[in-house]
Design an enzyme around this catalytic site. Structure first.
Site, PDB file in Angstrom:
ATOM      1  N   SER B 136       0.841  -1.193   0.000  1.00 16.37           N
ATOM      2  CA  SER B 136       0.000   0.000   0.000  1.00 16.37           C
ATOM      3  C   SER B 136       0.886   1.258   0.000  1.00 16.37           C
ATOM      4  CB  SER B 136      -0.968  -0.066   1.182  1.00 16.37           C
ATOM      5  OG  SER B 136      -2.057   0.797   1.007  1.00 16.37           O
ATOM      6  N   ASP B 290      -9.128  -6.598  -4.093  1.00 14.02           N
ATOM      7  CA  ASP B 290      -8.722  -5.285  -3.563  1.00 14.02           C
ATOM      8  C   ASP B 290      -9.529  -4.173  -4.224  1.00 14.02           C
ATOM      9  OD1 ASP B 290      -7.390  -3.047  -2.633  1.00 14.02           O
ATOM     10  OD2 ASP B 290      -5.397  -3.748  -3.190  1.00 14.02           O
ATOM     11  N   HIS B 319      -7.891  -5.423   0.230  1.00  6.80           N
ATOM     12  CA  HIS B 319      -6.666  -4.649   0.463  1.00  6.80           C
ATOM     13  C   HIS B 319      -5.947  -5.106   1.732  1.00  6.80           C
ATOM     14  CE1 HIS B 319      -4.107  -1.284  -0.564  1.00  6.80           C
ATOM     15  NE2 HIS B 319      -4.109  -0.890   0.683  1.00  6.80           N
TER      16      HIS B 319
END
Lengths: 343, 343
Positions: B136, B290, B319
């Site tokens: 991320s 995601d 995610h």
């Protein structure tokens, strides 16, 4: 019985009289607004009921109706009811105290459908509808019709909706309602002018901008084909513009119905038993990139409905595919509807 | 050089001195916090840098490190830097006026990476990292490392991140920031106690509950395996609990970096040219469900990176797959990392 001539005019009003909601409140002088297209034939067997989605009204999807389209008013008598809480049927915004604004009673999709059934039977004398068609909350109403009045629904098409609101979808609704209420000007629903709740309406529009189309919509810059200069331009010019004129209490009334949608309530929570009651020719239509109601949710419902079919329309428009903003989306929707309506 | 023994203790501090952010502000006495695991070998060629995600810190992903894991401290010297704005490195919450709270300067991912480069070279004398690994926002920092210092990055693994924040992903960030700021107690960032901004933190957590896992997570009730009694229990007990203790200004500092992430800034906006600079062995890892960074976004990046490979890990955790809350997710992540680190 002819349809209305001017669909830009105010809708007609069906007087429901005192109407008892399933929540246990009776609304005096309840009203069901509606529009019609086309003419009811003498056999009264060409009526198509087309309830609308969250934040919409009886005119929102008139673009899908027309000569040469699947919903052809030269063939069908198309009835477009306004749902409770949309500002045209009885709503927080148009009901006198003590049922006004922040104290409008809780409403359920079952209430909408019971009111629509009275319109269809009492006002038009229709025993069975040729079809019920609906998108999103309109699809939830279609499910309610098909389970509650199976003998009155010959065909049904549900677009981007589920028979029971999923746990994930409830989170979307929870966020929408939190955003509307987050504005101090909301004042627990007792604002004077809905435009004063502009921050709440803006935040609510931001959430919809993120969720109502798809990642693909933004990746492929589909907003260009819709006439916008950037993703931000689309978010502000289209999404904020669409919601900014709405009444927050009305949206909250609809959102609560959406969240609680569940035809399993007819059978003590047994969704399969409820869906097993459906006798309509049934098609569920999922939109490929829909974040609200993914394809897999439709698959699960269809597996419980006798003889039902699933169709998937591939589009970057996500949940908003039904607006038919891209010509190919409108054509794909028409194809599914034409096949069902002619079957 | 040995790693820290106690990873529950406070991290170490690297003194950056006056540090000029790319936004044009110089922060006096800037600090970069960090932790390490394992030992740097004499050749100084076994270092793995593992920057962290939004809302995290240098200890957040320590669960992925251990003997027998891919990130094995008996083999690698693992450096976990704290990003600016996380409350441990220089942040709105820990910097004196006139750079405190609501007036902390704008920071970019490039600032984090330049500070980390100083730590790696000045403190440890490392010329080239065995690998940079990140998830991320950690993945955004990994991209920045691979493009800015190609000679210093031998291998890179990016999980659930893109080289340039997508227009859709920016809408997520816009919503998060709007939610944090929506609380009147936020007071433009000049609150006294972050816990007073509880409504903003609650709303921010609601958005993450909706978006951070997946529709499948809720459909298949994966929260049961995580020890929760319902979807709401998960939302409140896990997601709200996770964010409720955080500092809103710190989150906003990180969110602004996330939104602006774009290694194309190195090449005048030409993303392909920037990614063409990468010489590291590169693997991009997408998580199947995601919502923040879909598989297709990773495909597009990988196509522009010389020799890069794409791996997709199938998981309902969306995610949040990287948290390794399900044993199979941790195993799949380990497999990808082990293959890269041993190559």
């Amino acid at each position: 019985m002819m349809g209305d001539d001017d669909h830009t005019a105010a809708p007609r009003q069906f007087e429901l009289g005192p109407f008892a909601f399933d929540s246990g409140y009776t609304l005096p002088n309840a009203k069901l607004a509606y529009r019609t297209f086309g003419s009811l034939n003498s056999a009264k067997d060409n009526a198509v009921l087309f309830p609308h989605m969250y934040s919409g009204n009886s005119a929102s999807l008139a673009g899908l109706i027309g000569e040469g389209r699947a919903l052809d008013p030269s063939q069908y008598f198309i009835i477009l009811p306004d749902q409770f809480g949309n500002g045209l049927s009885s709503s927080p915004s148009n009901t006198p105290a003590p049922f006004d604004r922040g104290q409008f009673p809780p409403v359920a999709i079952s209430d909408d459908v019971r009111a629509q059934h009275r319109l269809v039977t009492e006002e038009f004398g229709i025993t069975a509808l040729h079809a019920v068609v609906g998108w999103s909350m309109g699809g939830q109403q279609t499910y309610e019709w098909a389970v509650r009045y199976p003998e009155a629904v010959r065909r049904a098409a549900v677009f981007a909706a589920t028979a029971r609101t999923s746990a994930h979808n409830k989170l979307f609704v929870d966020l929408h309602t939190e955003l509307l209420r987050s504005d101090p000007a909301f004042a627990d629903g007792f604002y004077t002018d809905p435009a004063d709740v502009r921050l709440g309406l803006k935040r609510h529009a931001m959430a919809f901008t993120m969720t109502s189309t798809s990642a693909r919509f933004f990746r492929d810059e589909i907003w260009r084909a819709l006439g916008f200069a950037s993703a931000d331009d689309y978010g502000q010019g289209f999404m904020r513009g669409y919601y900014q004129v709405m009444d927050p209490n009305n949206l909250l009334c609809q959102a609560a119905k959406w969240r609680a949608g569940d035809v399993g309530l007819h059978t003590g929570g047994d969704l399969a038993a409820a869906l097993g009651r459906i006798s309509a020719k049934f098609v569920a239509v999922a939109f490929s990139d829909d974040m609200f109601a993914p394809v897999a949710d439709h698959e699960a419902d269809v597996a419980m409905i006798p003889g039902a079919r699933l169709r998937v329309i591939d589009s970057p428009m996500g949940h908003f595919t039904m607006f038919g903003l891209r010509p190919e989306d409108g054509a794909a929707i028409d194809e599914v509807l034409a096949e069902l309506l002619k079957s």
